[in-house]
Design an enzyme around this catalytic site. Structure first.
Site, PDB file in Angstrom:
ATOM      1  N   HIS A 123       0.865  -0.939  -0.390  1.00 34.49           N
ATOM      2  CA  HIS A 123       0.387  -0.054  -0.027  1.00 34.49           C
ATOM      3  C   HIS A 123       0.626   1.188   0.151  1.00 34.49           C
ATOM      4  CE1 HIS A 123      -3.552   2.510   1.517  1.00 34.49           C
ATOM      5  NE2 HIS A 123      -2.493   3.178   2.311  1.00 34.49           N
ATOM      6  N   GLU A 124       1.868   0.957   0.770  1.00 27.26           N
ATOM      7  CA  GLU A 124       2.645   3.032   0.932  1.00 27.26           C
ATOM      8  C   GLU A 124       3.442   2.360  -0.080  1.00 27.26           C
ATOM      9  OE1 GLU A 124       2.019   4.775   2.850  1.00 27.26           O
ATOM     10  OE2 GLU A 124       0.817   3.144   4.339  1.00 27.26           O
ATOM     11  N   HIS A 132       1.544   4.508  -3.295  1.00 24.13           N
ATOM     12  CA  HIS A 132       1.194   5.659  -2.286  1.00 24.13           C
ATOM     13  C   HIS A 132       3.193   6.227  -3.731  1.00 24.13           C
ATOM     14  CE1 HIS A 132      -1.699   6.678  -0.415  1.00 24.13           C
ATOM     15  NE2 HIS A 132      -1.581   5.926   1.258  1.00 24.13           N
ATOM     16  N   GLU A 164      -6.248   6.995  -1.213  1.00 23.56           N
ATOM     17  CA  GLU A 164      -5.977   5.391  -0.031  1.00 23.56           C
ATOM     18  C   GLU A 164      -6.354   3.800  -0.405  1.00 23.56           C
ATOM     19  OE1 GLU A 164      -4.684   5.139   2.357  1.00 23.56           O
ATOM     20  OE2 GLU A 164      -3.602   7.432   2.720  1.00 23.56           O
TER      21      GLU A 164
END
Length: 220
Positions: A114-115, A118, A189
């Site tokens: 997920h990071e 980003h 997100e």
């Protein structure tokens, strides 16, 4: 005298965007200083730290990042992780000790995916642009409205009226601006969740989300 709208807009853009991008440029330094993030040196890392670096490295390669992000850990009981940095080539991915304690390897990989998503999506720059535009409009609208309101005040009270109205409007408009920023942040997100599922695998992303639900933690 009248108001020079063009000059005011340029002033607000410079201050609004400038402040946002200065914050972005300093984001890695500030994260290390304010949150006590300790960067892991890949060459000397061992055990859990080495595994963390290896996972981030693998996910970064899968995402096609131009450079390996710095990987760091900070001491906090919160279950949390974040990515920051001014560019895709100068990013920092940090996780809390609370997250490392509570998550298994599959869930941790989902969070890291997920990071990294980003970073790959350029979310730090995108959100900085949005914040900068919101800042500029808040400054501009507050001053335009305050100028209009102050024209009805007595001449000796005009400057103080303009100052007080500007101050009050900046508070109110900033609160409204936060709603706009939060809307775009939430969309990024969801996109990072989808990216994390592609990078780390759907099951690992599901494991990460289930683990976060259980501990009522949040991943930025």
């Amino acid at each position: 005298s009248g108001l020079d709208y063009t000059a005011l807009m340029m002033f607000c853009l410079v201050w609004g965007m400038g402040g946002a991008f200065i914050s972005l440029g300093l984001s890695r330094v500030m994260a290390k200083w304010m949150m006590g993030v300790k960067v892991i040196e890949p060459a000397s890392a061992s055990g859990e730290a080495a595994r963390l670096v290896q996972v981030v490295h693998r996910l970064s390669q899968a995402a096609g990042l131009p450079a390996m992000p710095e990987v760091g850990v900070y001491d906090s009981p919160e279950v949390n992780a974040f990515a920051t940095g001014p560019t895709k080539a100068r990013a920092l991915v940090a996780v809390s000790t609370g997250l490392l304690r509570r998550m298994d390897d599959a869930a941790l990989e989902g969070v890291l995916g997920h990071e990294i998503a980003h970073v790959a999506n350029g979310d730090m720059v995108t959100m900085t642009l949005i914040q900068g535009i919101v800042n500029a409009f808040v400054m501009f609208l507050a001053r335009v409205i305050a100028f209009a309101v102050s024209q009805n005040a007595r001449e000796e009270n005009r400057r103080s009226t303009q100052f007080m109205v500007t101050f009050a409007l900046e508070i109110v408009l900033s609160a409204l601006g936060m709603i706009v920023v939060a809307y775009f942040s939430r969309r990024r997100e969801f996109r990072a969740d989808a990216g994390g599922a592609r990078l780390a695998g759907r099951q690992r992303m599901v494991a990460a989300l289930k683990s976060l639900q259980k501990t009522f933690g949040l991943v930025d």
